[in-house]
Design an enzyme around this catalytic site. Structure first.
Site, mmCIF file in Angstrom:
data_model
loop_
_atom_site.group_PDB
_atom_site.id
_atom_site.type_symbol
_atom_site.label_atom_id
_atom_site.label_comp_id
_atom_site.label_asym_id
_atom_site.label_seq_id
_atom_site.Cartn_x
_atom_site.Cartn_y
_atom_site.Cartn_z
ATOM 1 N N PRO A 139 0.844 -1.205 0.000
ATOM 2 C CA PRO A 139 0.000 0.000 0.000
ATOM 3 C C PRO A 139 0.876 1.251 0.000
ATOM 4 O O PRO A 139 1.454 1.612 1.019
ATOM 5 C CB PRO A 139 -0.774 -0.125 1.312
ATOM 6 C CG PRO A 139 0.057 -1.004 2.183
ATOM 7 C CD PRO A 139 0.877 -1.881 1.309
ATOM 8 N N ASP B 86 5.859 3.043 1.958
ATOM 9 C CA ASP B 86 5.056 1.873 2.318
ATOM 10 C C ASP B 86 4.243 2.253 3.565
ATOM 11 O O ASP B 86 4.796 2.429 4.650
ATOM 12 C CB ASP B 86 6.025 0.707 2.611
ATOM 13 C CG ASP B 86 5.291 -0.556 3.014
ATOM 14 O OD1 ASP B 86 4.072 -0.486 3.296
ATOM 15 O OD2 ASP B 86 5.957 -1.620 3.042
ATOM 16 N N HIS B 87 2.915 2.375 3.409
ATOM 17 C CA HIS B 87 2.121 2.893 4.512
ATOM 18 C C HIS B 87 1.939 1.876 5.632
ATOM 19 O O HIS B 87 1.407 2.192 6.692
ATOM 20 C CB HIS B 87 0.767 3.406 4.023
ATOM 21 C CG HIS B 87 0.208 4.505 4.865
ATOM 22 N ND1 HIS B 87 0.021 4.384 6.214
ATOM 23 C CD2 HIS B 87 -0.161 5.786 4.561
ATOM 24 C CE1 HIS B 87 -0.471 5.496 6.702
ATOM 25 N NE2 HIS B 87 -0.566 6.385 5.710
ATOM 26 N N ARG B 88 2.418 0.661 5.429
ATOM 27 C CA ARG B 88 2.326 -0.287 6.539
ATOM 28 C C ARG B 88 3.252 0.148 7.674
ATOM 29 O O ARG B 88 2.985 -0.095 8.834
ATOM 30 C CB ARG B 88 2.701 -1.693 6.068
ATOM 31 C CG ARG B 88 1.664 -2.316 5.139
ATOM 32 C CD ARG B 88 2.174 -3.628 4.593
ATOM 33 N NE ARG B 88 3.397 -3.463 3.822
ATOM 34 C CZ ARG B 88 4.111 -4.475 3.336
ATOM 35 N NH1 ARG B 88 3.755 -5.739 3.559
ATOM 36 N NH2 ARG B 88 5.195 -4.250 2.642
ATOM 37 N N ILE B 89 4.404 0.767 7.284
ATOM 38 C CA ILE B 89 5.356 1.138 8.332
ATOM 39 C C ILE B 89 5.594 2.641 8.412
ATOM 40 O O ILE B 89 5.929 3.179 9.457
ATOM 41 C CB ILE B 89 6.703 0.398 8.175
ATOM 42 C CG1 ILE B 89 7.285 0.606 6.770
ATOM 43 C CG2 ILE B 89 6.526 -1.093 8.430
ATOM 44 C CD1 ILE B 89 8.690 0.071 6.631
#
Lengths: 489, 580
Positions: A290, A462-465
């Site tokens: 994402p 990376d919007h996860r992190i």
């Protein structure tokens, strides 16, 4: 033709060892014009079977005298001057410097007088083209083609090199082509001239990217890499030598290719090279992440001034950018972290390794890595970068040198791109897309209007992190560095 | 016979020993003398008297004895002079002369107006060797193919320009200190200032803008050893940044991407070696029809093949740089207008980042006040000097007690030649006539690989052979056949010897290859001591060493039959019993 028996003896005499009567029967079959004599590769030692021409001491058209050294031959033991056994004019050289010939093979022709020079030349051409087969095949086969062949040989690689070009070409095609000098002079560095000769590139057809349109070695390499297609090739200044984008590649791959090769490609499908396949795979992989983007404008007047100052010391803009990013990353460990493959944690990387996307001349792109960009000084970074680019072109990079990046920069600034969107390389947290810096009207802090050079930096993360604020804070730090670049020293 | 020979030998040895013993004490007082000298003039006179005693113990004959007598009479009135010898200029030449003079018991002072050590130590041979050493390593480590062929892999090689520059600066400082200490330890006075002749025994010295240094000294003998400065042809403005001489280049303040070097002699060649190893490109501008003029043609050709062609270097020959316009680093290129040497027409203009002027050196003899001793320098500024290093006046007559050595006399502009000339000058002033054989002075160019030579070139030897009608022998060997060179994978190179086939006299030796500069001394010493081909043929060389290149070279020399038989140095090869 009445002299044919004498000629047979002369021919067999060889360049250096005059041994009348040693003529091989096969040779007498060939009719040699009276006034043209051969120079043969001599046997310089009892064990010598072939020799390499080190230097021609005479050029075609030079007068030569009996006993005068005309060529230096390298044998298995030493380099020796080979003397000429006839007076006359060196008509044509069959075996060029650096090439090898079997002992006894003709390496040049000597004309007795001016009038016979044409004959000698014809002979040189003839022996190269057709003659070798019947006459002493072993002896002449090797050297002969070399003399006549250069043209076709040079032509051959051209289409081959042109084929993969589209992959790499899109970006540079948009480049502001280096200017050819207004006065029409060709100014090329010594190494550029040598390379042009070796790569058989017409140096007059290249535009130079160096100061005042000077042609540098990399201009020649680029020209050669694109199959000799002239002005279309060269990309920007050496400072930006390797920059074309990584993230831009997928998009660029479908974009129209360089004008010179378009017509040849219409209606054809080319399979990917290995490198292109790898890029394709990685790009699809990136769809699982994402991604989101955050952009910021930064003023570069001071950075440009610093670059100008450091350029004589060999510092490149690429290195300056990498250094700025390296220093900024120190305060933002998440920006060079990575998400664990199972998507359940963050791995913080120990090192700030800045990868920079470079388009390869033959298609595909590669991301050489400047390791520990935070801890390495700017001069060293510049040298490391020059070395990496050079070896990347020669396909000599070790895997560790292109896949150990923990943060990526893609720079299309030198093509006049305002802003663009990069795709995140798998396994990293962020990639930074650098647009061109251009004079822009801005409101200054003191409430005035001013013109500043401004560039757009666009981060894909990376919007996860990485969350929006993380990226924004990183950009803030970077902006502070770029706008007060003295701290990079 | 044998017994007699042995005996006479031992006598000779004993005599030698005795003279050594005699000589030794005369040196030590010289060193300690200094401190006392200033205390009292009468003591000084006593000291000086002693200093001339030593030579008296040596056998003398004829003319020599006369000159010694004169000298002794001078010594008797020794109080007249502050020193036995004053040397103007403390470069390698002045230093060498001072050491020898002290060894001969003389009281010596040197006057130095700039840096102790002169050009060689501060702006020449010494710092350039540091640059060459560093850049040579870099070149070696960057040559991945070469290393790979020996099974070595290196990662990326990088360097720091300032680090290399510092190495050169530090080396110069170290050598300068060593040189200064060695003089101080021997009791040589070092006077600071620029010297000016008052008469042939008196020199005034001072430093511009300084009232605290300077003075006047007198000496029995004076040596001019003022050396040289880089020669800059007219039309070339030196800005020290983009257009500079070796003085600036040695500081390695920046690395221009493309540098033109005017002059392809040994200075230019060495710098091209440094610059190309550090990633710069080089263009030579040479006024002569060939590059590397002055070198043996064949050696120059081979050197061109190894040192020029495979490197990012090109050259323009038969042209002079008629006009140079300095640039601004990174902004504006340097413009160099090339004019054909013969037609005097402008043929080309170079646009480069920097320009190094390496067109040789000019004597530094201005301001010496030579007129007060009746001497005029020649057109180029050299001091006219006899073969015994005596300075000659306007009429070509010897100026008593004034000598000139080194670059200032222009005989052979090399540091070690200056030093040898200094020793020769001292010998002459002590009444032992000595003429230095310049043909035995070796020269070297410290490129990678090195070039070295002694004596004449092949072209000159051929001329001599024609003129004097002797048969010329030429022996050649290649480094390719040498085991040690092959072990290093450095087979590129050759050695060549020119000799008389009738007498075996060695006329010249030229070496191009690994460590050539170290290899030349066997040949130069042979020439200096008058050894012939027959003599040196029987020398033994350790195996495997690069010295075997010379071994093979000597063994490859063949004399004419008649000469070989009548060889004076009957080789000890014969196994026949020798009559005892």
């Amino acid at each position: 033709m009445a002299l044919s028996s004498r000629q047979a003896v002369q021919r067999s005499a060889g360049g250096a060892i005059q041994r009348p009567g040693a003529a091989k029967p096969a040779r007498t079959a060939r009719v040699v014009p009276a006034a043209v004599k051969d120079v043969f590769m001599p046997a310089l030692s009892s064990t010598m079977t072939e020799g390499k021409i080190v230097t021609w001491l005479k050029s075609p058209g030079d007068k030569v005298a009996k006993g005068e050294p005309i060529v230096v031959v390298e044998s298995d033991k030493a380099d020796m001057d080979v003397e000429c056994f006839n007076d006359g004019i060196l008509g044509a050289i069959v075996v060029q410097e650096g090439e090898r010939a079997t002992v006894g093979a003709a390496i040049a022709f000597i004309a007795e007088s001016e009038a016979d020079v044409a004959e000698a030349k014809k002979k040189a051409g003839g022996s190269a083209a057709a003659a070798p087969a019947p006459v002493a095949p072993k002896a002449e086969a090797a050297p002969a083609p070399a003399a006549a062949a250069p043209a076709p040989a040079a032509a051959a690689p051209a289409p081959a090199a042109a084929a993969p070009a589209p992959a790499a070409a899109p970006a540079p095609a948009a480049a502001p082509a280096p200017v050819k000098r207004a006065d029409g002079r060709v100014v090329a560095t010594p190494y550029a001239k040598q390379l042009a000769k070796d790569l058989k590139v017409d140096i007059g057809s290249i535009a130079g990217s160096g100061p005042n349109g000077r042609i540098t070695a990399s201009d020649v390499e680029r020209a050669a890499g694109r199959g000799g297609a002239p002005a279309a090739a060269p990309a920007a200044a050496p400072a930006a030598a390797g920059a074309p984008a990584k993230a831009a590649a997928p998009a660029a791959a479908v974009a129209p290719a360089a004008a010179t090769t378009v017509s040849q490609l219409r209606g054809t499908t080319k399979p990917f090279t290995t490198l292109q396949q790898a890029v394709s795979r990685n790009m699809l992989e990136s769809l699982k992440v994402p991604e989101f983007r955050v952009a910021m404008s930064m003023e570069t007047d001071k950075l440009d001034a610093l670059y100008k100052r450091l350029k004589p010391a060999g510092v490149t803009m690429t290195a300056l950018l990498a250094k700025a990013v390296g220093n900024a990353l120190v305060k933002h460990p998440v920006m060079f972290a990575s998400c664990t493959p199972d998507g359940a944690g963050i791995t913080y990387n120990p090192n700030i390794n800045v990868a920079l996307a470079v388009a390869m001349p033959d298609g595909g792109l590669i991301t050489p890595v400047l390791k520990n960009a935070d801890a390495t000084d700017i001069y060293q970074l510049s040298r490391n970068w020059a070395d990496l680019v050079k070896r990347a072109r020669g396909k000599q990079l070790q895997p560790d040198e292109y896949n150990s990046g923990t943060f990526t920069i893609s720079n299309l600034g030198m093509f006049g791109v305002d802003t663009f969107d990069a795709i995140l390389p798998p396994g990293t947290a962020a990639i930074m897309a650098v647009g061109g810096s251009k004079p822009t009207v801005v409101a200054t802090p003191d409430g005035m209007l001013g013109v500043r050079k401004v560039m757009q930096i666009n981060i894909t993360a990376d919007h996860r992190i990485v969350y929006g604020a993380d990226a924004a804070e990183f950009l803030q730090t970077l902006k502070a560095i770029i706008e007060s670049p003295e701290q990079l020293l | 016979m044998a017994a007699f020979a042995a005996q006479s030998k031992s006598v000779a040895a004993a005599r030698q020993g005795a003279s050594l013993q005699l000589a030794a004490p005369s040196v030590r007082p010289a060193a300690s003398r200094l401190h006392t000298c200033f205390a009292s003039a009468s003591l000084r006179a006593a000291c000086l008297g002693q200093s001339v005693v030593a030579p008296r113990s040596r056998p003398a004959a004829g003319r020599r004895a006369v000159s010694r007598a004169q000298r002794v009479s001078v010594a008797a009135s020794a109080g007249k002079y502050d020193y036995d010898l004053v040397i103007i200029g403390c470069g390698v030449g002045g230093h060498g002369a001072a050491l020898h003079a002290v060894e001969q018991g003389m009281k010596v002072a040197v006057i130095e107006g700039h840096d102790i050590g002169g050009t060689c130590v501060n702006r020449g041979c010494v710092p350039s060797k540091a640059l060459l050493a560093a850049s040579g390593r870099i070149r070696e480590m960057q040559n991945a193919m070469h290393l790979k062929s020996m099974g070595i892999q290196v990662g990326s090689v990088s360097f720091e320009r300032q680090g290399i520059a510092d190495h050169a600066i530090n080396l110069a400082k170290t050598i300068q200190t060593n040189l200064k200490r060695s003089l101080e330890a021997l009791g040589v006075d070092i006077l600071i200032g620029q010297a000016k002749f008052v008469d042939n025994h008196t020199v005034k010295y001072s430093l511009p803008g300084r009232v605290d240094v300077g003075g006047t000294v007198t000496a029995r003998d004076i040596i001019i050893a003022t050396g040289s400065v880089p020669f800059v042809p007219p039309g070339i403005p030196i800005d020290g940044k983009t257009v500079f001489t070796s003085d600036h280049a040695l500081k390695l303040e920046w690395l221009p991407q493309w540098i033109a070097i005017i002059g392809s002699g040994y200075i230019g060649l060495e710098f091209s070696d440094v610059y190309t190893a550090l990633g710069c490109e080089v263009t030579f501008v040479e006024a002569m029809p060939n590059i590397m003029p002055g070198f043996d043609k064949e050696i120059a050709r081979l050197a061109e093949r190894v040192l020029i062609k495979p490197r990012p270097i090109d050259f323009h020959t038969n042209v002079i740089a008629s006009k140079v316009t300095p640039g601004v680093p990174g902004v504006k290129p340097v413009l160099i207008e090339l004019t054909d040497f013969n037609t005097k027409k402008v043929v080309d203009t170079l646009e480069v980042d920097a320009c190094l002027v390496a067109t040789g050196r000019a004597p530094y003899t201005n301001g010496l006040g030579l007129a007060s001793i009746g001497v005029d320098t020649d057109r180029r500024g050299f001091v006219p000097t006899s073969e015994k290093m005596e300075v000659l006046d306007k009429d070509g007559k010897v100026v008593p007690n004034v000598y000139c050595i080194g670059d200032a006399n222009g005989k052979y502009m090399l540091a070690h030649a200056a030093s040898a000339q200094g020793i020769s000058a001292i010998e002459n002033m002590l009444g032992r006539p000595h003429v230095l054989n310049h043909n035995s002075v070796p020269a070297a160019c410290f490129t990678h690989p090195e070039v070295s030579f002694v004596g004449v070139t092949q072209e000159k030897a051929e001329e001599m052979a024609k003129e004097k009608g002797f048969p010329l022998g030429i022996s050649k060997t290649s480094f390719k056949a040498n085991s040690k060179a092959l072990a290093e994978k450095e087979g590129e190179g050759m050695a060549k010897m020119l000799y008389r086939k009738d007498t075996g006299e060695i006329l010249g030796v030229h070496i191009f290859g690994l460590h050539a500069a170290d290899l030349i001394h066997e040949a130069s010493n042979a020439i200096a001591t008058g050894q012939t081909v027959q003599d040196i043929k029987f020398n033994v060389h350790a195996h495997p060493t690069l010295s075997e290149v010379l071994d093979e070279l000597f063994k490859g020399a063949h004399l004419d039959k008649a000469a070989a038989n009548s060889s004076h140095a009957a080789p000890p090869k014969a196994k026949q019993p020798v009559a005892a």
